[in-house]
Write a protein that holds these residues in place. Structure first.
Motif, PDB file in Angstrom:
ATOM      1  N   ALA A  71       0.834  -1.206   0.000  1.00  0.00           N
ATOM      2  CA  ALA A  71       0.000   0.000   0.000  1.00  0.00           C
ATOM      3  C   ALA A  71       0.860   1.243   0.000  1.00  0.00           C
ATOM      4  O   ALA A  71       0.917   1.968   0.985  1.00  0.00           O
ATOM      5  N   HIS A  72       1.544   1.465  -1.108  1.00  0.00           N
ATOM      6  CA  HIS A  72       2.264   2.727  -1.266  1.00  0.00           C
ATOM      7  C   HIS A  72       1.279   3.881  -1.328  1.00  0.00           C
ATOM      8  O   HIS A  72       1.473   4.924  -0.722  1.00  0.00           O
ATOM      9  N   SER A  73       0.201   3.698  -2.083  1.00  0.00           N
ATOM     10  CA  SER A  73      -0.839   4.710  -2.203  1.00  0.00           C
ATOM     11  C   SER A  73      -2.181   4.025  -2.058  1.00  0.00           C
ATOM     12  O   SER A  73      -2.393   2.923  -2.581  1.00  0.00           O
ATOM     13  N   LEU A  74      -3.118   4.653  -1.346  1.00  0.00           N
ATOM     14  CA  LEU A  74      -4.446   4.058  -1.209  1.00  0.00           C
ATOM     15  C   LEU A  74      -5.497   5.137  -1.001  1.00  0.00           C
ATOM     16  O   LEU A  74      -5.222   6.198  -0.443  1.00  0.00           O
ATOM     17  N   ARG A  75      -6.687   4.840  -1.517  1.00  0.00           N
ATOM     18  CA  ARG A  75      -7.832   5.726  -1.375  1.00  0.00           C
ATOM     19  C   ARG A  75      -9.104   4.908  -1.202  1.00  0.00           C
ATOM     20  O   ARG A  75      -9.323   3.919  -1.890  1.00  0.00           O
ATOM     21  N   PRO A  76      -9.988   5.326  -0.279  1.00  0.00           N
ATOM     22  CA  PRO A  76     -11.277   4.654  -0.139  1.00  0.00           C
ATOM     23  C   PRO A  76     -12.201   4.995  -1.306  1.00  0.00           C
ATOM     24  O   PRO A  76     -12.116   6.089  -1.896  1.00  0.00           O
ATOM     25  N   MET A  77     -13.088   4.053  -1.632  1.00  0.00           N
ATOM     26  CA  MET A  77     -14.095   4.249  -2.672  1.00  0.00           C
ATOM     27  C   MET A  77     -15.415   3.658  -2.187  1.00  0.00           C
ATOM     28  O   MET A  77     -15.437   2.764  -1.341  1.00  0.00           O
ATOM     29  N   GLN A  78     -16.520   4.147  -2.770  1.00  0.00           N
ATOM     30  CA  GLN A  78     -17.831   3.539  -2.596  1.00  0.00           C
ATOM     31  C   GLN A  78     -18.390   3.286  -3.990  1.00  0.00           C
ATOM     32  O   GLN A  78     -18.546   4.212  -4.783  1.00  0.00           O
ATOM     33  N   ILE A  79     -18.672   2.019  -4.288  1.00  0.00           N
ATOM     34  CA  ILE A  79     -19.239   1.652  -5.581  1.00  0.00           C
ATOM     35  C   ILE A  79     -20.526   0.881  -5.324  1.00  0.00           C
ATOM     36  O   ILE A  79     -20.503  -0.160  -4.655  1.00  0.00           O
ATOM     37  N   ASP A  80     -21.641   1.411  -5.805  1.00  0.00           N
ATOM     38  CA  ASP A  80     -22.957   0.811  -5.540  1.00  0.00           C
ATOM     39  C   ASP A  80     -23.171   0.584  -4.049  1.00  0.00           C
ATOM     40  O   ASP A  80     -23.713  -0.445  -3.622  1.00  0.00           O
ATOM     41  N   GLY A  81     -22.727   1.523  -3.250  1.00  0.00           N
ATOM     42  CA  GLY A  81     -22.952   1.459  -1.817  1.00  0.00           C
ATOM     43  C   GLY A  81     -22.011   0.560  -1.051  1.00  0.00           C
ATOM     44  O   GLY A  81     -22.105   0.473   0.180  1.00  0.00           O
ATOM     45  N   LYS A  82     -21.069  -0.115  -1.730  1.00  0.00           N
ATOM     46  CA  LYS A  82     -20.128  -0.998  -1.053  1.00  0.00           C
ATOM     47  C   LYS A  82     -18.768  -0.309  -0.913  1.00  0.00           C
ATOM     48  O   LYS A  82     -18.332   0.390  -1.834  1.00  0.00           O
ATOM     49  N   PRO A  83     -18.080  -0.526   0.211  1.00  0.00           N
ATOM     50  CA  PRO A  83     -16.783   0.133   0.424  1.00  0.00           C
ATOM     51  C   PRO A  83     -15.637  -0.659  -0.193  1.00  0.00           C
ATOM     52  O   PRO A  83     -15.580  -1.893  -0.092  1.00  0.00           O
ATOM     53  N   TYR A  84     -14.727   0.071  -0.808  1.00  0.00           N
ATOM     54  CA  TYR A  84     -13.529  -0.504  -1.420  1.00  0.00           C
ATOM     55  C   TYR A  84     -12.332   0.375  -1.090  1.00  0.00           C
ATOM     56  O   TYR A  84     -12.475   1.543  -0.683  1.00  0.00           O
ATOM     57  N   LEU A  85     -11.151  -0.190  -1.306  1.00  0.00           N
ATOM     58  CA  LEU A  85      -9.924   0.587  -1.319  1.00  0.00           C
ATOM     59  C   LEU A  85      -9.271   0.422  -2.680  1.00  0.00           C
ATOM     60  O   LEU A  85      -9.291  -0.668  -3.264  1.00  0.00           O
ATOM     61  N   LEU A  86      -8.706   1.504  -3.179  1.00  0.00           N
ATOM     62  CA  LEU A  86      -7.824   1.426  -4.344  1.00  0.00           C
ATOM     63  C   LEU A  86      -6.412   1.533  -3.807  1.00  0.00           C
ATOM     64  O   LEU A  86      -6.048   2.532  -3.183  1.00  0.00           O
ATOM     65  N   ALA A  87      -5.609   0.488  -3.998  1.00  0.00           N
ATOM     66  CA  ALA A  87      -4.294   0.429  -3.364  1.00  0.00           C
ATOM     67  C   ALA A  87      -3.249  -0.076  -4.344  1.00  0.00           C
ATOM     68  O   ALA A  87      -3.522  -0.957  -5.163  1.00  0.00           O
TER      69      ALA A  87
END
Length: 508
Positions: free
Chosen positions: A275-291
């Protein structure tokens, strides 16, 4: 006693959740070019050697992204990470450049900050706009240990309510090295990494050091020594952070920090992923991380070598990670470019292109449509992530090659060797990028090119189901405006090629 989440953490780290090695790359045929754009001429993501020899690379490449405005920042070169507040951008490098973007067609470099923290900030910069404050932090960047100067890791805290006139409020003297900085959404706490440390800036004129939860986390997961970027959840109860070290298990952790430091930090779960870089996301109401990891040694950052060697070799490809079950995060897919596929090893060696992901952002963390990934010599790449299992690239902008100040002979051997130093003149996009939904503009900074205001062209907005916005270039436009032609690439300082490298003295 086994702490809450410890068993699940072990299961998550050992479970076969890594994206498959043969995962399909992003379908470059889905990119949506405007009629006047200048698309890539070879394998998507590459700047072919033929283009570098002929001068075609000096014109840049774009598809679905057009330039609205540009500032060379005085041609200073070696531009690094970017933060923003209101109508202003703050770009690290030889001091922090302040750019007024109130007129997107004519962004103005109004001043450069030169203070203890801003003078060598590189990656150590972040800003937030909270309801009652706008705060910028910038710190002296260091790699490993105590920055060589124990007690000398200054982080300057600025009030940027008037964004073109940052006012220095205080300086935090962290006891150990600072490498990356993150502010909480309310602008009341700042986190630094390598090592993980925190300070309370509820009163920004009187910061209070809070110490580090790293020892508590290490009791539950021993894989946090080289965590690069810490990202708190909007409510401040979670910290997403991960180890970046190919010599041991790379673990992305979900940590409960509610009530810390009065209450111990608790590791809830994790997955084997850097996880050098990470950002939270919400797609169709579900939580994700982009890492993602990074790959910083340019001549080795290619698909010829295994990704598992990052950050020192191989390709860093961002992953979409499902965190709807915090105890068992699950990797769903990766954002890939064709040039990084092993079958294009020869082309990548010939061109010397590093097309790894470095930093990334999303358009809206609460309702995410697309990701913006800075991919070094491949420029800025836009991925539609609405289907987390099948992300696809839809647009890109790459400034291409700038005239190098040092001679460049343009042979594969020279290109491969000079990829480390940037002497080939290929620009580098590696900073965080801003999207403004109110205008449809993106803000990008590149090492040589400076500061760019881009727009998503109408056909891309349509494909992403985004609201219409007035377009400066409804049919697209050539990648680089004439004012950027003939600009010279600045030879990087000795620090920049290794600016994100983990201290080899501590690893080997």
């Amino acid at each position: 006693m086994v702490r809450r989440g410890a068993l699940a953490l072990v299961m998550g780290l050992l479970a076969p959740f890594l994206a498959p090695e043969d995962a399909e790359p992003a379908d470059a045929s889905m990119t949506l070019c405007g009629r006047r754009d200048l698309p890539e001429t070879g394998v998507p993501g590459d700047v072919p050697m033929a283009d570098q020899r002929s001068g075609r690379a000096d014109l840049g490449y774009n598809c679905g992204l057009a330039v609205v405005g540009h500032s060379s920042l005085g041609g200073r070169g070696n531009n690094a990470n970017m933060a923003w507040s209101g109508d202003c951008a703050y770009i690290a490098g030889a001091g922090v450049a302040v750019v007024d973007v109130s007129d997107p067609a004519d962004p103005k470099h109004v001043t450069t900050l030169h203070t203890g923290g801003t003078e060598a900030s590189l990656e150590t910069i972040h800003a937030v706009d909270a309801p009652d404050r706008s705060i910028l932090v910038a710190g002296r960047y260091g790699i490993g240990g105590a920055n060589g100067f124990p007690g000398m890791a200054p982080v300057d805290v600025f009030d940027v309510s008037d964004c073109t006139r940052p006012t220095l409020l205080s300086t935090i003297q962290f006891p150990s090295n600072v490498h990356n900085l993150t502010l909480t959404a309310d602008g009341r706490r700042v986190w630094s990494t390598l090592p993980l440390q925190a300070a309370d800036i509820s009163d920004p004129r009187r910061p209070v050091l809070l110490g580090s939860p790293e020892p508590q986390i290490a009791e539950q997961s021993p894989h946090l020594q080289y965590a690069h970027e810490a990202w708190p959840s909007p409510d401040g109860t979670r910290l997403y952070i991960g180890n970046q070290n190919p010599f041991e298990v790379e673990a992305l952790l979900v940590v409960d920090i509610e009530g810390w430091p009065a209450r111990p930090a608790q590791v809830l779960g994790g997955v084997s992923w850097p996880a050098h870089s990470l950002r939270p996301m919400q797609i169709d109401g579900k939580p994700y991380l982009l890492a993602s990891d990074e790959s910083i040694v340019n001549y080795a950052a290619n698909g010829c070598l295994p990704d598992k060697l990052t950050p020192f070799a191989g390709v860093a490809r961002p992953a979409i990670i499902d965190i709807s079950h915090e105890m068992l995060p699950r990797i769903r897919s990766q954002l890939r470019l064709p040039i990084n596929d092993p079958k294009h090893c020869v082309e990548q060696l010939a061109s010397g292109v590093n097309a790894s992901g470095h930093y990334h952002e999303v358009d809206d963390p609460e309702d995410t449509t697309f990701a913006m990934v800075s991919m070094w010599n491949a420029g800025l790449r836009i991925f539609d992530v609405r289907d987390p299992d099948h992300p696809r690239e839809v647009a890109y902008f790459n400034p291409g090659r700038f005239e190098p100040e040092a001679p460049f002979q343009g042979s594969p051997g020279i290109s491969w060797a000079t990829g480390l130093t940037g002497l080939s003149g290929l620009d580098r996009a590696w900073a965080h990028t801003r999207y403004r939904p109110d205008t449809g503009h993106l803000w990008l900074t590149t090492a040589t090119g400076g500061f760019w205001v881009l727009e998503l062209e109408p056909q891309v907005r349509d494909a992403l189901d985004l609201p219409d916005r007035p377009a400066t270039h409804p049919q697209g436009a050539p990648a680089r405006p004439p004012s950027t032609r003939g600009m010279a690439a600045t030879v990087p300082s000795a620090l920049l090629p290794t600016y994100c490298a983990i201290s080899t003295a501590r690893v080997l």
